[in-house]
Design an enzyme around this catalytic site. Structure first.
Site, PDB file in Angstrom:
ATOM      1  N   ASP A   1       0.885  -1.154   0.000  1.00 49.95           N
ATOM      2  CA  ASP A   1       0.000   0.000   0.000  1.00 49.95           C
ATOM      3  C   ASP A   1       0.928   1.210   0.000  1.00 49.95           C
ATOM      4  O   ASP A   1       1.432   1.609   1.041  1.00 49.95           O
ATOM      5  CB  ASP A   1      -0.889   0.005   1.246  1.00 49.95           C
ATOM      6  CG  ASP A   1      -1.995   1.033   1.116  1.00 49.95           C
ATOM      7  OD1 ASP A   1      -1.756   2.048   0.432  1.00 49.95           O
ATOM      8  OD2 ASP A   1      -3.074   0.825   1.665  1.00 49.95           O
ATOM      9  N   HIS A   2       1.169   1.752  -1.201  1.00 49.26           N
ATOM     10  CA  HIS A   2       2.209   2.789  -1.291  1.00 49.26           C
ATOM     11  C   HIS A   2       1.850   4.039  -0.491  1.00 49.26           C
ATOM     12  O   HIS A   2       2.706   4.827  -0.132  1.00 49.26           O
ATOM     13  CB  HIS A   2       2.509   3.138  -2.764  1.00 49.26           C
ATOM     14  CG  HIS A   2       1.393   3.873  -3.432  1.00 49.26           C
ATOM     15  ND1 HIS A   2       0.366   3.225  -4.061  1.00 49.26           N
ATOM     16  CD2 HIS A   2       1.137   5.188  -3.549  1.00 49.26           C
ATOM     17  CE1 HIS A   2      -0.473   4.121  -4.540  1.00 49.26           C
ATOM     18  NE2 HIS A   2      -0.035   5.316  -4.244  1.00 49.26           N
TER      19      HIS A   2
ATOM     20  N   HIS B   1      -6.130   2.367   1.227  1.00 45.06           N
ATOM     21  CA  HIS B   1      -5.545   3.619   1.734  1.00 45.06           C
ATOM     22  C   HIS B   1      -6.338   4.232   2.903  1.00 45.06           C
ATOM     23  O   HIS B   1      -5.765   4.626   3.921  1.00 45.06           O
ATOM     24  CB  HIS B   1      -5.455   4.669   0.629  1.00 45.06           C
ATOM     25  CG  HIS B   1      -4.846   4.147  -0.626  1.00 45.06           C
ATOM     26  ND1 HIS B   1      -3.783   3.279  -0.626  1.00 45.06           N
ATOM     27  CD2 HIS B   1      -5.149   4.362  -1.928  1.00 45.06           C
ATOM     28  CE1 HIS B   1      -3.459   2.993  -1.879  1.00 45.06           C
ATOM     29  NE2 HIS B   1      -4.274   3.637  -2.679  1.00 45.06           N
TER      30      HIS B   1
HETATM   31  P1  NDP Z   1      -1.254  -2.557 -17.057  1.00 44.13           P
HETATM   32  O1  NDP Z   1      -2.688  -2.627 -17.453  1.00 44.13           O
HETATM   33  O2  NDP Z   1      -0.423  -1.479 -17.664  1.00 44.13           O
HETATM   34  O3  NDP Z   1      -0.659  -4.005 -17.327  1.00 44.13           O
HETATM   35  C1  NDP Z   1       0.695  -4.376 -17.076  1.00 44.13           C
HETATM   36  C2  NDP Z   1       1.130  -5.394 -18.105  1.00 44.13           C
HETATM   37  O4  NDP Z   1       0.383  -6.568 -17.935  1.00 44.13           O
HETATM   38  C3  NDP Z   1       0.845  -4.967 -19.523  1.00 44.13           C
HETATM   39  O5  NDP Z   1       1.899  -4.194 -20.000  1.00 44.13           O
HETATM   40  C4  NDP Z   1       0.707  -6.267 -20.259  1.00 44.13           C
HETATM   41  O6  NDP Z   1       1.988  -6.718 -20.680  1.00 44.13           O
HETATM   42  C5  NDP Z   1       0.215  -7.205 -19.214  1.00 44.13           C
HETATM   43  N1  NDP Z   1      -1.238  -7.420 -19.393  1.00 44.13           N
HETATM   44  C6  NDP Z   1      -2.213  -6.508 -19.406  1.00 44.13           C
HETATM   45  N2  NDP Z   1      -3.422  -7.098 -19.572  1.00 44.13           N
HETATM   46  C7  NDP Z   1      -3.186  -8.408 -19.647  1.00 44.13           C
HETATM   47  C8  NDP Z   1      -4.020  -9.524 -19.791  1.00 44.13           C
HETATM   48  N3  NDP Z   1      -5.348  -9.406 -19.882  1.00 44.13           N
HETATM   49  N4  NDP Z   1      -3.459 -10.739 -19.820  1.00 44.13           N
HETATM   50  C9  NDP Z   1      -2.136 -10.866 -19.717  1.00 44.13           C
HETATM   51  N5  NDP Z   1      -1.275  -9.811 -19.582  1.00 44.13           N
HETATM   52  C10 NDP Z   1      -1.799  -8.596 -19.540  1.00 44.13           C
HETATM   53  O7  NDP Z   1      -1.218  -2.490 -15.473  1.00 44.13           O
HETATM   54  P2  NDP Z   1      -0.501  -1.413 -14.545  1.00 44.13           P
HETATM   55  O8  NDP Z   1       0.937  -1.384 -14.856  1.00 44.13           O
HETATM   56  O9  NDP Z   1      -1.266  -0.141 -14.571  1.00 44.13           O
HETATM   57  O10 NDP Z   1      -0.763  -2.028 -13.096  1.00 44.13           O
HETATM   58  C11 NDP Z   1      -0.154  -3.234 -12.670  1.00 44.13           C
HETATM   59  C12 NDP Z   1      -0.716  -3.597 -11.309  1.00 44.13           C
HETATM   60  O11 NDP Z   1      -0.423  -2.553 -10.397  1.00 44.13           O
HETATM   61  C13 NDP Z   1      -2.238  -3.733 -11.311  1.00 44.13           C
HETATM   62  O12 NDP Z   1      -2.607  -4.752 -10.444  1.00 44.13           O
HETATM   63  C14 NDP Z   1      -2.724  -2.418 -10.744  1.00 44.13           C
HETATM   64  O13 NDP Z   1      -3.933  -2.588 -10.026  1.00 44.13           O
HETATM   65  C15 NDP Z   1      -1.601  -2.065  -9.792  1.00 44.13           C
HETATM   66  N6  NDP Z   1      -1.455  -0.634  -9.597  1.00 44.13           N
HETATM   67  C16 NDP Z   1      -1.191   0.187 -10.646  1.00 44.13           C
HETATM   68  C17 NDP Z   1      -1.021   1.538 -10.445  1.00 44.13           C
HETATM   69  C18 NDP Z   1      -0.684   2.460 -11.574  1.00 44.13           C
HETATM   70  O14 NDP Z   1      -0.492   3.653 -11.310  1.00 44.13           O
HETATM   71  N7  NDP Z   1      -0.609   2.003 -12.811  1.00 44.13           N
HETATM   72  C19 NDP Z   1      -1.144   2.128  -9.081  1.00 44.13           C
HETATM   73  C20 NDP Z   1      -1.407   1.176  -8.050  1.00 44.13           C
HETATM   74  C21 NDP Z   1      -1.559  -0.153  -8.313  1.00 44.13           C
HETATM   75  P3  NDP Z   1       2.200  -7.709 -21.907  1.00 44.13           P
HETATM   76  O15 NDP Z   1       0.990  -7.637 -22.796  1.00 44.13           O
HETATM   77  O16 NDP Z   1       3.450  -7.244 -22.564  1.00 44.13           O
HETATM   78  O17 NDP Z   1       2.330  -9.038 -21.254  1.00 44.13           O
END
Ligand code: NDP
Length: 527
Positions: free
Chosen positions: A216-217, A279
């Protein structure tokens, strides 16, 4: 005996720092990191995503610039997208440029530690290949088998990926101090109590609790951490930090931004899962918890968990007196037109997802019995603001009433987290002049006051703690479950009922939220 140079330094500090105590003895720059962490490899799963580009890589690079990373470290990005090391490095360089922290001189050495391996999340052989890569990197870069697996993937993949890491033998630890393995799980930890417990069972199939870091950042923000120091390192406030002196507590975290590009996630989550389950609950725990015997991870987490256990079950049958839910309509923010939530890309035009909530909760324990805690969070409101306000009781008898003819305004202690990192105490003084008039004045402490050292971003602190194996700022499963036990009945009531539409009030983007919030606050019933 102290050296004269150090005495002089102390005198200089005392002369310039109006808020410092005379016994100040620590150079602020010494507080950045607790000490060097073990050499390790950080594996980011989901390395093509938003979190990696906007938060993780900038945090790691900034730590690198401030000597916050171990002597030997490697970063391995993994995702489905096909890419080689150079393409990944270029992508991360762009991310650092976007974050405005690229240091061209330092980049070459940092980028040499970046690697990329394509992975099929559901294919065990991908993980076996990854294990081979990690072994080779350990040999070539002196990282003695210590690994952090940071799951930066959509939540639907958490279970699969944790299990695959385990089945590939990557969760096993050696017993000689090195060769540790840690898994970092981002929020959300499930979408209700059942799914949170299910996720936990999966994580524990291959990882022990001491290896699991549920992030939990928010907790890693300096001012949030400061709540505990403020409460327990000062004798002034703790005696009045209870139902005898506190009238009510408000915990507020609002933002001007809308759903942005995260509609897919937010439509399923809404404000209660996005902000309250994590949070808001953590802020509540920091304000309400009892002092632990020592400042140690499990003792602190014990006390926080007890707060969630003391939450009075929500009065589901009387929602209107305890909960306001809202969704933003079209409006104006910073003189710019802002679309309604239902008009945002990816959002169902008939969506009933709440983007705003205000909740009145009570804690059934001796310290807080009868004191309402108002928790408020919402998107697209007039101000981005995170602050906690403790409102104390008014004076028991106003000897000025016959002159002033008014109630004396209660003292407030405001802990500002955003935009101002500050602590403010309001109190009443006499207005200058012959007539007896009161005015409210403030005593302010700004967190940055007299501090010139580097400031760590929340993700930097989180990463340092993972490398050190310090779980103090991370959720423990018992607290996750207690928090979900409280929220799940509310979600069930709000999401699976015929009057769902009636529960949601629309508010104008750029306003202070639904009009109904005044109903909740003006209802002064205290149980
Ligand atoms: P993204 O939606 O950007 O997904 C991250 C990577 O996961 C993608 O680049 C993709 O990589 C892969 N991906 C996405 N959808 C799928 C799918 N359906 N099946 C398989 N691979 C998939 O997520 P975020 O980076 O925004 O977030 C990552 C985690 O962090 C999440 O759980 C989110 O809740 C949490 N989080 C995010 C925050 C933020 O600011 N972004 C803040 C706090 C928490 P590839 O296709 O190359 O495999």
């Amino acid at each position: 005996m102290e050296s004269s140079a150090s005495n002089q330094r102390m005198q200089e500090l005392a002369a310039t720092a109006s808020v410092t105590a005379p016994d100040l003895g620590v150079d602020p720059t010494e507080c950045v990191a607790p000490g060097p962490s073990d050499p390790c490899t950080i594996v980011i799963l989901g390395a093509t995503g938003d979190l990696t580009a906007r938060k993780l890589i900038p945090a790691l690079f900034h730590l690198y610039l401030n000597n916050g990373l171990p002597q030997a470290f490697q970063i391995v990005g993994c995702a489905r997208t096909r890419m080689d090391d150079d393409e990944f490095r270029n992508k991360m360089k762009t991310a650092l440029i976007d974050a405005a922290i690229l240091d061209q001189d330092q980049w070459p050495a940092f980028s040499a530690a970046l690697h990329y391996r394509p992975i099929d999340y559901e294919d065990l052989s991908s993980y076996s290949n990854l294990a081979e890569t990690l072994k080779n990197l350990d040999i070539s870069h002196n990282t003695p088998g210590n690994r952090i697996f940071y799951i930066a993937l959509p939540p639907v993949l958490y279970k699969t990926v944790a299990q695959m890491i385990g089945r590939a033998g990557l969760s096993a630890e050696m017993t000689n101090g090195n060769g540790w393995s840690r898994i970092v799980v981002e929020k959300p930890f499930g979408i209700n109590l059942d799914t949170a417990m299910d996720l936990d069972r999966s994580l524990h199939e291959h990882f022990s609790e001491h290896q699991i870091f549920r992030i939990d950042h928010y907790l890693a923000k300096e001012t949030v951490q400061n709540v505990l120091m403020f409460r327990f390192a000062n004798s002034l406030f703790e005696p009045i930090w209870n139902r005898r002196y506190v009238d009510q507590v408000s915990i507020m975290a609002t933002e001007t931004l809308g759903v942005e590009h995260r509609a897919g996630y937010y439509e399923r989550s809404g404000v209660l899962r996005d902000m309250f389950q994590n949070h808001m609950m953590q802020l509540l725990a920091l304000i309400a918890m009892e002092p632990p015997a020592r400042f140690e991870a499990d003792l602190v987490r014990d006390e926080k968990s007890k707060v969630f256990g003391a939450l009075r079950p929500f009065p589901i049958a009387d929602l209107q007196n305890y909960l306001v839910l809202g969704q933003y309509g079209a409006g104006v923010i910073d003189n710019q037109p802002a679309p309604a939530y239902r008009e945002e890309p990816g959002v169902d035009p008939k969506s009933l997802t709440p983007t705003f909530a205000m909740m009145k909760v009570f804690l059934d324990n001796w310290r807080w019995q009868g004191v309402p805690f108002y928790m408020t969070s919402g998107k697209r409101v007039a101000r981005k603001l995170t602050e906690i306000t403790i409102r104390f009781k008014t004076v028991p008898h106003s000897l000025f009433r016959h002159i002033l003819g008014q109630t004396i305004v209660a003292n407030r202690l405001i802990i500002g987290i955003y935009p101002d990192e500050k602590i403010t105490l309001t109190f009443q003084t006499k207005n200058p002049g012959a007539r007896v008039c009161l005015r409210t004045v403030t005593m302010d402490f700004n967190y940055q006051q007299n501090y010139t050292g580097p400031v760590l971003d929340a993700y930097e602190k989180v990463l340092i703690d993972c490398m050190l194996g310090d779980q103090m700022l991370f959720w423990r499963q018992d607290a996750v479950e207690r928090s979900w036990s409280f929220l799940t009945p509310i979600l069930d009531r709000c999401e699976d009922c015929d009057d769902r539409t009636d529960l949601l009030e629309f508010y104008r983007a750029g306003s202070t939220g639904p009009a109904a919030i005044s109903r909740l606050v003006s209802n002064t019933e205290s149980a």
